[in-house]
Design an enzyme around this catalytic site. Structure first.
Site, PDB file in Angstrom:
ATOM      1  N   GLU A 123       0.844  -1.204   0.000  1.00 31.04           N
ATOM      2  CA  GLU A 123       0.000   0.000   0.000  1.00 31.04           C
ATOM      3  C   GLU A 123       0.881   1.257   0.000  1.00 31.04           C
ATOM      4  OE1 GLU A 123      -2.930   1.277   3.208  1.00 31.04           O
ATOM      5  OE2 GLU A 123      -4.336   0.500   1.743  1.00 31.04           O
ATOM      6  N   HIS A 176       5.728 -26.785   3.233  1.00 33.00           N
ATOM      7  CA  HIS A 176       4.842 -27.850   2.743  1.00 33.00           C
ATOM      8  C   HIS A 176       3.805 -27.306   1.767  1.00 33.00           C
ATOM      9  CE1 HIS A 176       6.574 -30.587   5.664  1.00 33.00           C
ATOM     10  NE2 HIS A 176       6.531 -29.588   6.532  1.00 33.00           N
ATOM     11  N   LYS A 218     -13.640   1.944  -4.010  1.00 31.86           N
ATOM     12  CA  LYS A 218     -14.635   2.261  -2.976  1.00 31.86           C
ATOM     13  C   LYS A 218     -15.788   3.034  -3.598  1.00 31.86           C
ATOM     14  CE  LYS A 218     -11.261   2.805   0.760  1.00 31.86           C
ATOM     15  NZ  LYS A 218     -10.640   3.764   1.651  1.00 31.86           N
TER      16      LYS A 218
HETATM   17  O1  F6P Z   1      -8.643   1.483   2.144  1.00 30.39           O
HETATM   18  C1  F6P Z   1      -7.348   1.613   2.621  1.00 30.39           C
HETATM   19  C2  F6P Z   1      -7.310   2.209   3.995  1.00 30.39           C
HETATM   20  O2  F6P Z   1      -7.504   3.567   3.905  1.00 30.39           O
HETATM   21  C3  F6P Z   1      -5.992   1.896   4.692  1.00 30.39           C
HETATM   22  O3  F6P Z   1      -4.968   2.746   4.338  1.00 30.39           O
HETATM   23  C4  F6P Z   1      -6.397   1.990   6.121  1.00 30.39           C
HETATM   24  O4  F6P Z   1      -5.474   1.386   6.971  1.00 30.39           O
HETATM   25  C5  F6P Z   1      -7.733   1.285   6.073  1.00 30.39           C
HETATM   26  O5  F6P Z   1      -8.299   1.678   4.840  1.00 30.39           O
HETATM   27  C6  F6P Z   1      -8.672   1.612   7.205  1.00 30.39           C
HETATM   28  O6  F6P Z   1      -8.957   2.968   7.263  1.00 30.39           O
HETATM   29  P1  F6P Z   1      -9.599   3.612   8.555  1.00 30.39           P
HETATM   30  O7  F6P Z   1      -8.684   3.397   9.693  1.00 30.39           O
HETATM   31  O8  F6P Z   1      -9.791   5.053   8.215  1.00 30.39           O
HETATM   32  O9  F6P Z   1     -10.929   2.919   8.788  1.00 30.39           O
END
Ligand code: F6P
Length: 538
Positions: free
Chosen positions: A352, A383, A502
């Site tokens: 990431e 394994h 998203k």
């Molecule tokens: O979708 C990626 C992300 O933004 C990560 O970088 C982050 O750790 C995760 O989602 C959770 O985000 P949040 O802590 O804002 O719920």
């Protein structure tokens, strides 16, 4: 390409036909390529480098002025320009007596205020004074979060479970992350609502996965208790977030919020209030030792010369493998079952952070960046996928991570099991490097029993796995990722790549709710129609 880069390209050509078994013949190779700091030893002697390449990598570090980049990170410069902020996870582990003033505010005192608040929560829960709606003490804590708000605490709690102090014994910690409710639905069948506390961990407090699990959790509490949402939220929910307003509007009581700061990236946040499950597992003392271990690595990173600097060396050797040896797969192989979640944690941390193809100046990168990382507890992976490492067609670099000492004062059977794990770890690193040269009868073997070897690996040896050594280990990887990003010219602290998916999912949830199967590409429309038909048939 720069002068240092060109020299490395020439060295890659020079070493093209040279096998690791030959490099391992060099006198004092282990002594000159193994380095120690902050409870760790990093053995790079099974990397495909000779002393000339090592010096050229150090020249690359000088050419890119890594010292200045390290200072920028640790001093709170805007190293995350696309989000216009610093990345100050290192400030979260600075000791109380130190200070780091940014725009007139001392961050360290704020950090320690939050730690003090965290300590109060931990003590109250451990003392059985945090009570649920019937007055019974909380004995089950469920962390609801995803990505950095799950993987860091999950990995660390599992790794340090045996460091539980007696007062932590009566409190079980669970982790729920998956958006589809699989983990939560199973857990809710076992938990008693009277004694369960939910910790909503979300930096943004806007992540759908987490909010969906949180809604299911509060509905369950209301259904089982017959009480109001407000009362239950007050007694059964803590929020850990950098967006307290959002947490409060969701319903978390103001007094139950642990805040952290937007300069803490999600995947760098286990050192903040996001570490609450860790402190509930190890006690505050253990959590502070974890922070101190990470801080020791921060100091080493800031002060040690490149030639001895563990995160810098780990990063440079990665660059050598990726950009000069054409190796784009990286296996993470802990030889200690307590580190079962380390591969998943590092997958997020590295991919990431550095899974990027656009540079800070907006231009496309001209070199390869982050490789594909994956991993598993080493002996189990032997394994499963080691066949590919030994005889497949892919070039793979591996990190072997193992403590030298374990099970002190425990049964001889367990001590023997640790020796077995160590022997296997050393054997695999040796065979991957040497191939047939590790055998005495290679010549007499058929082709399918031959081993090419020449697969590079690093061994990270912990004296023993403790909160402090784990803190150092994680901080070493964090800094390695930063150094690689600096060399590639990319921003390791944003994650715009995950946003589009998203947004599209939000459109699709509407289509599913409204039973519509139009407006997308053919494949998506077709699947929507099929899913809706199957749902109607039921
Ligand atoms: O979708 C990626 C992300 O933004 C990560 O970088 C982050 O750790 C995760 O989602 C959770 O985000 P949040 O802590 O804002 O719920």
């Amino acid at each position: 390409m720069s002068p240092a880069w060109n020299k490395l390209l020439a060295s890659a050509d020079r070493l093209r036909g040279v096998h690791l078994r030959d490099l391992l013949q060099t006198k004092d190779r282990f002594e000159s390529l193994s380095f120690s700091a902050a409870h760790l030893m990093l053995d790079l002697s099974r990397q495909r480098v000779d002393s000339q390449v090592f010096n050229e990598l150090i020249a690359l570090a000088e050419e890119r002025d890594l010292r200045a980049a390290i200072k920028s990170l640790l001093n709170g410069q805007i190293v995350n320009p696309t989000e216009n902020r610093p990345a100050l996870h290192s400030a979260l582990r600075m000791p109380q007596e130190s200070s780091l003033v940014i725009e007139g505010v001392d961050l360290v005192s704020g950090v320690h205020e939050t730690l003090a608040q965290m300590e109060k929560f931990v003590e109250k829960i451990h003392a059985g004074q945090w009570r649920g709606y019937t007055g019974r003490a909380i004995s089950q804590v469920v962390n609801i979060g995803v990505g950095g708000s799950d993987l860091g605490p999950l990995m660390t709690c599992e790794a340090l479970n045996e460091f539980r102090p007696p007062e932590a014994e009566g409190v079980d910690i669970h982790f729920v992350s998956s958006m589809d409710g699989s983990q939560l639905s199973n857990l809710l069948l076992e938990l008693n609502p009277e004694t369960t506390l939910f910790v909503l961990s979300s930096k943004s407090f806007g992540t759908l996965d987490t909010l969906a699990n949180a809604s299911t959790a509060i509905d369950w509490l209301m259904e089982r208790s017959g009480l109001s949402r407000k009362q239950l939220l007050r007694q059964h929910f803590i929020g850990v977030t950098s967006a307290p307003d959002k947490a409060i509007s969701w319903g978390i009581s103001e007094h139950n919020i642990l805040r952290f700061w937007d300069w803490t990236g999600g995947r760098y946040s286990l050192w903040s209030g996001i570490g609450l499950p860790i402190a509930l597992t190890t006690g505050m003392q253990g959590f502070k030792e974890l922070l101190a271990g990470a801080h020791a690595m921060d100091r080493h990173f800031a002060e040690a010369p490149y030639e001895q600097n563990l995160p810098v060396l780990l990063a440079l050797l990665g660059i050598w493998n990726i950009n000069f040896q054409d190796i784009h797969a990286h296996a993470i192989l802990p030889y200690d079952g307590r580190l079962a979640h380390l591969p998943a944690y590092l997958e997020q941390l590295e991919m990431e952070s550095n899974g990027k193809s656009v540079k800070l100046d907006g231009e496309l990168v001209q070199t390869r960046t982050c490789p594909i990382l994956w991993g598993e507890i080493g002996p189990n992976a032997q394994h499963a996928f080691y066949q590919l490492l030994h005889q497949g067609t892919e070039r793979v670099m591996s990190d072997f991570i193992v403590p030298a000492r374990r099970y002190e004062g425990r049964s001889t059977g367990l001590i023997e099991q640790h020796q077995l794990a160590l022997a296997n770890c050393l054997a695999q690193a040796r065979v991957l490097a040497l191939g047939d040269a590790a055998l005495s009868d290679a010549e007499q073997r058929p082709a399918w029993q031959r081993y090419a070897g020449n697969q590079p690996s690093s061994v990270i040896l912990l004296e023993t796995l403790t909160p402090a050594s784990l803190g150092s280990l994680i901080a070493m990887y964090e800094h390695k990722v930063y150094i690689q990003a600096v060399i590639w010219g990319i921003n390791p602290f944003d994650q715009w790549g995950v946003e589009l998916g998203k947004k599209v999912a939000n459109d699709l949830i509407d289509s599913l709710r409204q039973q519509s199967c139009e407006g997308y590409d053919q494949a998506t429309n077709g699947l929507l129609a099929r899913i809706q038909k199957l749902q109607q048939e039921n």
